[in-house]
Design a protein around this motif. Structure first.
Motif, PDB file in Angstrom:
ATOM      1  N   ALA A  24       3.486  -0.111   4.647  1.00 32.69           N
ATOM      2  CA  ALA A  24       3.766   0.212   3.336  1.00 32.69           C
ATOM      3  C   ALA A  24       2.344  -0.269   2.530  1.00 32.69           C
ATOM      4  CB  ALA A  24       4.683  -0.602   2.838  1.00 32.69           C
ATOM      5  N   LEU A  25       1.665  -0.872   2.802  1.00 33.33           N
ATOM      6  CA  LEU A  25       0.361  -1.524   2.157  1.00 33.33           C
ATOM      7  C   LEU A  25      -0.850  -0.353   2.429  1.00 33.33           C
ATOM      8  CD1 LEU A  25       0.302  -5.320   2.487  1.00 33.33           C
ATOM      9  CD2 LEU A  25       0.638  -3.896   0.231  1.00 33.33           C
ATOM     10  N   ALA A  26      -0.714  -0.040   3.657  1.00 37.76           N
ATOM     11  CA  ALA A  26      -1.436   0.951   4.259  1.00 37.76           C
ATOM     12  C   ALA A  26      -1.514   2.300   3.437  1.00 37.76           C
ATOM     13  CB  ALA A  26      -1.485   1.305   5.789  1.00 37.76           C
ATOM     14  N   GLU A  27      -0.349   2.628   2.986  1.00 38.61           N
ATOM     15  CA  GLU A  27      -0.141   3.836   2.043  1.00 38.61           C
ATOM     16  C   GLU A  27      -1.112   3.648   0.894  1.00 38.61           C
ATOM     17  OE1 GLU A  27       4.007   4.471   1.789  1.00 38.61           O
ATOM     18  OE2 GLU A  27       3.946   5.499   3.717  1.00 38.61           O
ATOM     19  N   GLU A  28      -1.340   2.224   0.409  1.00 36.33           N
ATOM     20  CA  GLU A  28      -1.828   1.972  -0.824  1.00 36.33           C
ATOM     21  C   GLU A  28      -3.554   1.729  -0.604  1.00 36.33           C
ATOM     22  OE1 GLU A  28      -0.156  -0.476  -3.827  1.00 36.33           O
ATOM     23  OE2 GLU A  28       1.380  -0.552  -2.296  1.00 36.33           O
ATOM     24  N   GLN A  29      -3.861   2.136   0.737  1.00 29.71           N
ATOM     25  CA  GLN A  29      -5.335   1.956   1.177  1.00 29.71           C
ATOM     26  C   GLN A  29      -5.777   0.311   1.347  1.00 29.71           C
ATOM     27  OE1 GLN A  29      -7.072   4.644   2.253  1.00 29.71           O
ATOM     28  NE2 GLN A  29      -5.052   5.700   1.660  1.00 29.71           N
ATOM     29  N   ILE A  30      -4.563  -0.413   1.489  1.00 27.74           N
ATOM     30  CA  ILE A  30      -4.732  -2.084   1.661  1.00 27.74           C
ATOM     31  C   ILE A  30      -4.633  -2.084   3.099  1.00 27.74           C
ATOM     32  CG2 ILE A  30      -3.615  -4.257   1.158  1.00 27.74           C
ATOM     33  CD1 ILE A  30      -2.566  -2.920  -1.405  1.00 27.74           C
ATOM     34  N   GLY A  31      -5.833  -2.595   3.836  1.00 29.74           N
ATOM     35  CA  GLY A  31      -5.979  -2.843   5.105  1.00 29.74           C
ATOM     36  C   GLY A  31      -5.031  -3.885   5.747  1.00 29.74           C
ATOM     37  N   PRO A  32      -4.781  -3.869   6.939  1.00 26.27           N
ATOM     38  CA  PRO A  32      -3.843  -5.060   7.655  1.00 26.27           C
ATOM     39  C   PRO A  32      -4.485  -6.422   7.660  1.00 26.27           C
ATOM     40  CG  PRO A  32      -5.075  -3.537   9.281  1.00 26.27           C
ATOM     41  CD  PRO A  32      -5.417  -2.993   8.094  1.00 26.27           C
ATOM     42  N   ASP A  33      -5.768  -6.588   7.598  1.00 25.24           N
ATOM     43  CA  ASP A  33      -6.358  -7.934   7.411  1.00 25.24           C
ATOM     44  C   ASP A  33      -5.926  -8.455   6.330  1.00 25.24           C
ATOM     45  OD1 ASP A  33      -7.938  -8.125   9.843  1.00 25.24           O
ATOM     46  OD2 ASP A  33      -9.656  -6.636   8.906  1.00 25.24           O
ATOM     47  N   GLN A  34      -5.803  -7.778   4.993  1.00 24.56           N
ATOM     48  CA  GLN A  34      -5.272  -8.292   3.814  1.00 24.56           C
ATOM     49  C   GLN A  34      -3.611  -8.645   3.897  1.00 24.56           C
ATOM     50  OE1 GLN A  34      -7.153  -5.156   1.511  1.00 24.56           O
ATOM     51  NE2 GLN A  34      -7.283  -6.535  -0.030  1.00 24.56           N
ATOM     52  N   ALA A  35      -3.149  -7.602   4.473  1.00 28.23           N
ATOM     53  CA  ALA A  35      -1.927  -7.791   4.699  1.00 28.23           C
ATOM     54  C   ALA A  35      -1.369  -8.822   5.462  1.00 28.23           C
ATOM     55  CB  ALA A  35      -1.165  -6.633   5.324  1.00 28.23           C
ATOM     56  N   LEU A  36      -2.221  -9.203   6.540  1.00 30.47           N
ATOM     57  CA  LEU A  36      -1.700 -10.452   7.432  1.00 30.47           C
ATOM     58  C   LEU A  36      -2.637 -11.866   7.067  1.00 30.47           C
ATOM     59  CD1 LEU A  36      -1.984  -8.384  10.955  1.00 30.47           C
ATOM     60  CD2 LEU A  36      -0.023  -9.098   9.433  1.00 30.47           C
ATOM     61  N   GLU A  37      -3.078 -11.761   6.004  1.00 26.30           N
ATOM     62  CA  GLU A  37      -4.108 -12.774   5.568  1.00 26.30           C
ATOM     63  C   GLU A  37      -3.096 -14.302   5.484  1.00 26.30           C
ATOM     64  OE1 GLU A  37      -6.354 -14.540   1.944  1.00 26.30           O
ATOM     65  OE2 GLU A  37      -6.534 -12.268   2.261  1.00 26.30           O
ATOM     66  N   GLY A  38      -3.697 -15.264   6.278  1.00 27.78           N
ATOM     67  CA  GLY A  38      -2.784 -16.596   6.315  1.00 27.78           C
ATOM     68  C   GLY A  38      -1.603 -16.568   7.006  1.00 27.78           C
ATOM     69  N   TRP A  68      -1.266  -8.146  -3.326  1.00 27.78           N
ATOM     70  CA  TRP A  68      -2.295  -6.908  -3.332  1.00 27.78           C
ATOM     71  C   TRP A  68      -1.571  -5.737  -3.871  1.00 27.78           C
ATOM     72  CZ3 TRP A  68      -6.966  -8.568  -2.809  1.00 27.78           C
ATOM     73  CH2 TRP A  68      -7.354  -9.912  -2.144  1.00 27.78           C
ATOM     74  N   SER A  69      -0.587  -5.454  -3.581  1.00 33.33           N
ATOM     75  CA  SER A  69       0.195  -4.043  -3.802  1.00 33.33           C
ATOM     76  C   SER A  69       0.151  -3.916  -5.551  1.00 33.33           C
ATOM     77  CB  SER A  69       1.736  -3.911  -3.537  1.00 33.33           C
ATOM     78  OG  SER A  69       2.324  -2.849  -3.614  1.00 33.33           O
ATOM     79  N   ARG A  70      -0.054  -2.598  -5.654  1.00 29.19           N
ATOM     80  CA  ARG A  70       0.139  -2.071  -7.227  1.00 29.19           C
ATOM     81  C   ARG A  70       1.212  -1.274  -7.304  1.00 29.19           C
ATOM     82  NH1 ARG A  70      -4.678  -1.258  -4.626  1.00 29.19           N
ATOM     83  NH2 ARG A  70      -4.180   0.939  -4.159  1.00 29.19           N
ATOM     84  N   ASN A  71       2.272  -1.305  -6.131  1.00 31.22           N
ATOM     85  CA  ASN A  71       3.378  -0.405  -6.326  1.00 31.22           C
ATOM     86  C   ASN A  71       4.630  -1.543  -6.638  1.00 31.22           C
ATOM     87  OD1 ASN A  71       5.776   0.936  -6.049  1.00 31.22           O
ATOM     88  ND2 ASN A  71       5.291   1.630  -3.816  1.00 31.22           N
ATOM     89  N   PRO A  72       5.057  -1.580  -7.739  1.00 35.42           N
ATOM     90  CA  PRO A  72       6.291  -2.584  -7.940  1.00 35.42           C
ATOM     91  C   PRO A  72       7.558  -2.465  -6.956  1.00 35.42           C
ATOM     92  CG  PRO A  72       6.228  -1.020  -9.746  1.00 35.42           C
ATOM     93  CD  PRO A  72       4.894  -0.543  -8.929  1.00 35.42           C
ATOM     94  N   SER A  73       7.703  -1.263  -6.654  1.00 36.32           N
ATOM     95  CA  SER A  73       8.783  -1.072  -5.567  1.00 36.32           C
ATOM     96  C   SER A  73       8.652  -1.126  -4.168  1.00 36.32           C
ATOM     97  CB  SER A  73       9.309   0.234  -5.991  1.00 36.32           C
ATOM     98  OG  SER A  73       8.810   1.301  -5.838  1.00 36.32           O
ATOM     99  N   ILE A  74       7.461  -1.709  -3.954  1.00 31.16           N
ATOM    100  CA  ILE A  74       6.909  -1.640  -2.313  1.00 31.16           C
ATOM    101  C   ILE A  74       8.084  -2.297  -1.542  1.00 31.16           C
ATOM    102  CG2 ILE A  74       5.722  -3.776  -2.705  1.00 31.16           C
ATOM    103  CD1 ILE A  74       3.881  -2.740  -0.623  1.00 31.16           C
TER     104      ILE A  74
END
Length: 345
Positions: A24-38, A68-74
């Protein structure tokens, strides 16, 4: 509706919830490194068939989505990715049940094997089927994490119900939280009246749907999936989670990283037994030490003014250069990129 909370550090669950958020984050051009951070996970880990994750790692990824997400309904969108096939043998057991009522009876006993972020029970109110729902990973109904987990869990549950019966429709959804700014997204996803500020969370629908046959019902497949889930449930009940005990010991005395032999002695185990137990949990003492060092390093960078050399010393490195190389290996980023950053979720 009190429930027994699971061990948040046991790495025994399928990673599909994390994968759903990463996608879902990838659809916002947010990479897996950011998604998995920590989270202690690398993008390549998600490709491993044997990967098992913990609640703690799910929480880390949920917080990343909030950050990171800009989509409130993510969370609602990601929950809809959780089709019945995402649950392994548990999903096969539901899909091969004779009716939705039989599937509910199965889930009452075996739902712990999937590591859900919400726990759903069942009751009937006249002709209405009700699924009261409790959030497992947070008890603060006003927190962003609670709302995120609730949205994800309810959307995922609805997806299973629709997979079992394509014409399935809810009659009402109750939510304990106040209406968020994206309340209109609830109507889009649930396609029924949604009531906020309610005493409990629950999904409601016509109880007559419970006894409709499931199209893919199969007695033999169900028996095989049932047996597999029974074994998984036994593993969860019997697991003492040696990795969590090691991790807690290391975090209890930050800066002290004893040898495997010293750690095994503190846990009243032989070194060989400790290695075997960690192997069974798909980890090693070396991996856990690296994970704890990473956790502490990020904490020091975000919450203190310690220099890299001072952090290196606290983590048992000979100098700042060795620490920086290790940190880049763990996260793919330089320590300076974490300096002074704080949690926002």
């Amino acid at each position: 509706m009190p429930i027994a909370l699971p061990d948040f550090d046991q790495r025994i669950y399928l990673p599909q919830r994390i994968i759903a958020i990463v996608e879902a984050l990838a659809e916002e051009q947010i990479g897996p490194d950011q998604a998995l951070e920590g989270s202690g996970l690398e993008p390549r880990d998600l490709e491993k068939v044997a990967l098992r994750i913990s609640y703690r790692q799910v929480i880390a990824v949920f917080r990343n989505a909030l950050r990171w997400s800009r989509n409130p309904s993510i969370a609602l969108n990601a929950g809809q990715r959780m089709h019945i096939t995402a649950y392994g043998m548990y999903g096969y057991a539901l899909q091969s049940s004779r009716s939705r009522r039989d599937a509910i009876e199965f889930s009452r006993k075996y739902s712990p094997v999937i590591g859900g972020v919400t726990h759903t029970s069942y009751s009937e109110d006249g002709g209405t089927a009700c699924h009261p729902t409790v959030v497992v990973i947070s008890q603060d109904t006003l927190s962003d994490l609670y709302r995120f987990a609730l949205e994800f869990g309810l959307a995922a549950h609805l997806t299973i119900l629709r997979d079992l019966h394509q014409a399935f429709r809810l009659s009402r959804v109750d939510i304990v939280c106040p209406p968020p700014a994206h309340a209109a997204a609830y109507a889009r996803v649930f396609q029924c009246p949604v009531m906020f500020d309610q005493p409990i969370n629950q999904l409601r629908y016509d109880a007559a749907l419970l006894d409709e046959p499931i199209a893919l019902a199969d007695r033999v497949t169900h028996a095989m999936a049932h047996e597999a889930c029974a074994r998984l449930l036994g593993d969860i009940d019997e697991a003492d989670d040696c990795a969590a005990a090691v991790r807690q010991n290391l975090l209890r005395s930050p800066g002290q990283f004893p040898s495997l032999e010293a750690m095994s002695d503190s846990l009243s185990l032989s070194p060989r037994r400790l290695r075997r137990k960690l192997d069974a949990e798909q980890t090693s003492y070396r991996d856990i030490v690296a994970e704890v060092r990473k956790i502490l390093a990020i904490k020091y960078l975000r919450e203190t003014r310690l220099t890299h050399e001072e952090i290196a010393s606290r983590l048992g490195y000979s100098d700042g250069a060795n620490f920086r190389r290790a940190f880049i290996r763990w996260t793919g980023k330089n320590p300076s990129q974490f300096q002074g950053r704080t949690e926002t979720a």
